[in-house]
Motif scaffolding. Structure first.
Motif, mmCIF file in Angstrom:
data_model
loop_
_atom_site.group_PDB
_atom_site.id
_atom_site.type_symbol
_atom_site.label_atom_id
_atom_site.label_comp_id
_atom_site.label_asym_id
_atom_site.label_seq_id
_atom_site.Cartn_x
_atom_site.Cartn_y
_atom_site.Cartn_z
ATOM 1 N N TYR A 155 0.791 -1.227 0.000
ATOM 2 C CA TYR A 155 0.000 0.000 0.000
ATOM 3 C C TYR A 155 0.824 1.279 0.000
ATOM 4 O O TYR A 155 0.327 2.356 -0.339
ATOM 5 C CB TYR A 155 -0.913 0.022 1.232
ATOM 6 N N ARG A 156 2.090 1.207 0.395
ATOM 7 C CA ARG A 156 2.832 2.428 0.716
ATOM 8 C C ARG A 156 3.470 3.028 -0.526
ATOM 9 O O ARG A 156 4.372 2.461 -1.124
ATOM 10 C CB ARG A 156 3.885 2.138 1.787
ATOM 11 N N ASN A 157 3.032 4.248 -0.878
ATOM 12 C CA ASN A 157 3.503 4.935 -2.081
ATOM 13 C C ASN A 157 4.715 5.831 -1.841
ATOM 14 O O ASN A 157 5.522 6.024 -2.754
ATOM 15 C CB ASN A 157 2.388 5.790 -2.675
ATOM 16 N N ARG A 158 4.828 6.383 -0.663
ATOM 17 C CA ARG A 158 5.942 7.288 -0.357
ATOM 18 C C ARG A 158 6.769 6.669 0.759
ATOM 19 O O ARG A 158 6.249 6.295 1.802
ATOM 20 C CB ARG A 158 5.428 8.663 0.054
ATOM 21 N N MET A 159 8.101 6.563 0.532
ATOM 22 C CA MET A 159 8.982 5.933 1.504
ATOM 23 C C MET A 159 10.311 6.676 1.555
ATOM 24 O O MET A 159 10.646 7.434 0.632
ATOM 25 C CB MET A 159 9.227 4.466 1.137
ATOM 26 N N GLN A 160 11.043 6.438 2.622
ATOM 27 C CA GLN A 160 12.359 7.060 2.781
ATOM 28 C C GLN A 160 13.422 5.965 2.906
ATOM 29 O O GLN A 160 13.273 5.021 3.686
ATOM 30 C CB GLN A 160 12.381 7.934 4.034
ATOM 31 N N PHE A 161 14.485 6.124 2.128
ATOM 32 C CA PHE A 161 15.600 5.171 2.134
ATOM 33 C C PHE A 161 16.879 5.878 2.571
ATOM 34 O O PHE A 161 17.080 7.065 2.279
ATOM 35 C CB PHE A 161 15.776 4.549 0.751
ATOM 36 N N HIS A 162 17.739 5.130 3.234
ATOM 37 C CA HIS A 162 19.000 5.666 3.736
ATOM 38 C C HIS A 162 20.166 4.996 3.005
ATOM 39 O O HIS A 162 20.159 3.780 2.782
ATOM 40 C CB HIS A 162 19.123 5.420 5.240
ATOM 41 N N ALA A 163 21.150 5.799 2.662
ATOM 42 C CA ALA A 163 22.331 5.269 1.973
ATOM 43 C C ALA A 163 23.245 4.554 2.960
ATOM 44 O O ALA A 163 23.398 4.975 4.113
ATOM 45 C CB ALA A 163 23.097 6.405 1.299
ATOM 46 N N ILE A 164 23.824 3.452 2.497
ATOM 47 C CA ILE A 164 24.831 2.735 3.280
ATOM 48 C C ILE A 164 26.174 3.060 2.630
ATOM 49 O O ILE A 164 26.571 2.456 1.634
ATOM 50 C CB ILE A 164 24.571 1.216 3.285
#
Length: 413
Positions: A121-130
């Motif tokens: 369901y989730r359209n907007r998400m936040q990702f973090h760089a490794i």
């Protein structure tokens, strides 16, 4: 108190933990469910309450299920995957109801839940760089924050993500890295719906389709993360607005904390004019674009509480307010109670702040209805809509007209 306790879990906390009692102290058990008996270890003592984790589950709830995601319990995103979806709905509805009773002083409120597709369901998400990614280890050079720490967990999949995001996660490679990782930023917001893919690491702006309209969005500007539930909320708001008395619909509307102008874009046609208030200038710029062609609109780049100091609030037929988690500023809640419009639609992501503000408004308003929208399945987050009507000096004469918005909130769709 001993560090190891046998506990009977009686209920849920607002954060999704199981709630128990020991020696008069409230104990919040991570991963615990009502009706369960467990041997627990105290992980944090806060004086009159404590936190605990399950060491051994002695008696499991029939609502307990296996988590869908292999990172559940490690990733900081979801915290209710161990609970069946029908039970999640029931638990969150009860949390909202109890907040209105305990904090707001409302005795007989029964929220009506609006369920959602529980996965994808989730359209907007936040990702973090490794940044220190080592290819000898499994995973990807992007991921999510771990629960309770700053560690980043590599994400090669996510079952709550929209199909577009999930496909890129599974695909990996250079295309995915260009979408999820920016050379300049340690965290990147992305948006995906209906074939649209936006990322702060690349193409950030585009238009997403909501009901019968295209809405301009930017991956770097806040926008609701669940398009399915946003459409249901918009549909309900439109039905409520169209059912208001003619006297209210003959006055302008105002959209406070308007963001990119989503609600006003759909509601403005019901009223002769619309005022939009938003302190984030990037969001307000998008709101101008989304309201282009709609006559009699005004835009205020201000905090809602500052705008309200000079606004004639009783000159509106409807005010829509969608504040951040902390709710309305006390000055704004007080001014709305004293001089507010005939009708107020309050959208909230926090039962506690909504109930608190509802209590302030109840000095001069009646609560017509309360609806819970499950924007975030598998988590304890609760989005809700409360409709308030200012008390009339002659309530008997107004009864029929005031029942229309109540009917919209109590009908199932």
């Amino acid at each position: 108190m001993s560090d190891i306790l046998k506990l009977k879990i009686e209920g849920f906390s607002s954060g999704g933990e199981g709630a128990a009692k020991a020696a008069g102290k409230s104990i919040f058990v991570e991963g615990g469910l009502p009706g369960e008996t467990a041997v627990c270890r105290i992980t944090g003592d806060r004086g009159d309450w404590a936190q605990a984790e399950i060491v051994e589950l002695l008696e499991a709830s029939p609502d307990r299920v296996n988590a869908e995601c292999p990172f559940y319990g490690t990733c900081g995103g979801c915290n209710l995957q161990h609970l069946s979806y029908p039970a999640q709905l029931a638990a969150k509805t009860l949390i909202l109801k109890e907040a209105f009773w305990r904090i707001g002083g409302f005795g007989s409120v029964q929220p009506l839940p609006a369920p959602c597709t529980p996965w994808g369901y989730r359209n907007r998400m936040q990702f973090h760089a490794i940044r220190q990614f080592d290819r000898r280890f499994a995973g990807a050079p992007w991921g999510f924050k771990a629960k309770g720490s700053s560690q980043i967990i590599p994400a090669a999949d996510c079952p709550v993500a929209d199909t577009g995001i999930r496909a890129l996660l599974r695909q990996g490679g250079k295309e995915a890295q260009a979408f999820f990782v920016s050379p300049e930023k340690d965290r990147v917001n992305v948006y995906s719906r209906g074939g649209l893919l936006l990322s702060e690491a690349g193409v950030a702006r585009g238009k997403t389709r909501l009901l019968d309209r295209d809405i301009a969005v930017d991956a770097g500007v806040f926008f609701q993360s669940n398009g399915e539930m946003l459409e249901r909320l918009i549909s309900d708001l439109c039905q409520i607005a169209q059912g208001l008395p003619q006297a209210a619909r003959s006055l302008p509307m105002a959209d406070l904390y308007c963001g990119v102008g989503t609600f006003a874009a759909f509601l403005a046609g019901v009223f002769p004019a619309a005022d939009l208030v938003e302190e984030n200038k990037a969001a307000l710029s998008l709101a101008r674009e989304n309201l282009r062609g709609v006559s009699n609109t005004r835009f205020f780049a201000k905090r809602a509480e500052d705008w309200a100091k000079s606004a004639r609030l009783d000159g509106y037929g409807l005010i829509v307010a969608d504040p951040p988690r902390q709710g309305l500023a006390a000055s704004l809640a007080g001014r709305l109670a004293e001089r507010g419009p005939a009708f107020l639609a309050y959208i909230s992501c926090s039962p506690a702040s909504l109930a608190r503000d509802g209590k302030a408004l109840s000095r001069c308003y009646d609560l017509l209805g309360l609806r819970f929208y499950d924007f975030y399945p598998q988590t304890a987050h609760i989005e809700s809509l409360a409709i308030f009507a200012r008390r009339a000096s002659e309530p008997a004469r107004q009864t029929h007209e005031r029942d229309e918005p109540r009917k919209c909130l109590t009908q199932r769709h």
